[in-house]
Design an enzyme around this catalytic site. Structure first.
Site, short mmCIF file in Angstrom:
data_model
loop_
_atom_site.label_atom_id
_atom_site.label_comp_id
_atom_site.label_asym_id
_atom_site.label_seq_id
_atom_site.Cartn_x
_atom_site.Cartn_y
_atom_site.Cartn_z
CG MET A 191 71.48 -3.50 31.31
SD MET A 191 72.95 -4.98 30.47
CE MET A 191 73.03 -4.47 29.03
N PRO A 192 71.83 -7.38 33.34
CG PRO A 192 71.03 -8.93 34.46
CD PRO A 192 71.47 -7.79 34.06
CG LEU A 193 76.11 -9.20 28.00
CD1 LEU A 193 75.00 -8.97 26.42
CD2 LEU A 193 77.10 -8.30 27.70
CB THR B 197 78.02 -10.11 31.80
OG1 THR B 197 79.25 -10.77 31.96
CG2 THR B 197 79.07 -8.45 33.18
#
Length: 127
Positions: free
Chosen positions: A1-3, A72
């Protein structure tokens, strides 16, 4: 789950900003193997006085068109995957927007899975 946090100087069109997001997402899918529909992006524009980018750090000549991408993501990807991601983003932005590869600045911030909450006050990935 990249932000993904994408920052750039003020003045680019909505289409330009949308394309930057699309290129970053495509590279995440291809190089980092993120799940489909795992797209969380924040795109910010900044006044020039609030967007300070060294024009020649490490001998790389940057312009005011520099785009800063901070991702992130969960820890665990190897160096080769990261290199492939950097290249895919720089090449994609160059191909689709004519952005110079020198003007693509990327930072990856790796975190443990328990550091995410996708809603409901829960740590969905915590063991």
């Amino acid at each position: 789950m990249p932000l993904a946090r994408i920052d750039l100087a003020k003045g680019k069109s909505a289409e330009y900003r949308r394309t930057v997001g699309e290129v970053v997402y495509a590279a995440m899918l291809d190089a980092l193997n993120v799940p489909k529909d795992d797209r969380f992006q924040i795109i910010n524009e900044h006044e020039p006085e609030n967007f300070v980018i060294d024009p020649s750090y490490l001998g790389i000549h940057r312009t005011g068109d520099c785009v800063v991408i901070q991702l992130t993501l969960n820890a665990g990807r190897g160096v080769e995957q990261k290199r492939n991601f950097y290249k895919a983003v720089a090449d994609g932005l160059h191909a689709r927007l004519g952005l110079r590869r020198e003007d693509v600045f990327i930072s990856l911030v790796e975190v443990a899975k328990e550091n995410w909450s996708f809603g409901n006050g829960e740590a969905q990935y915590a063991s």
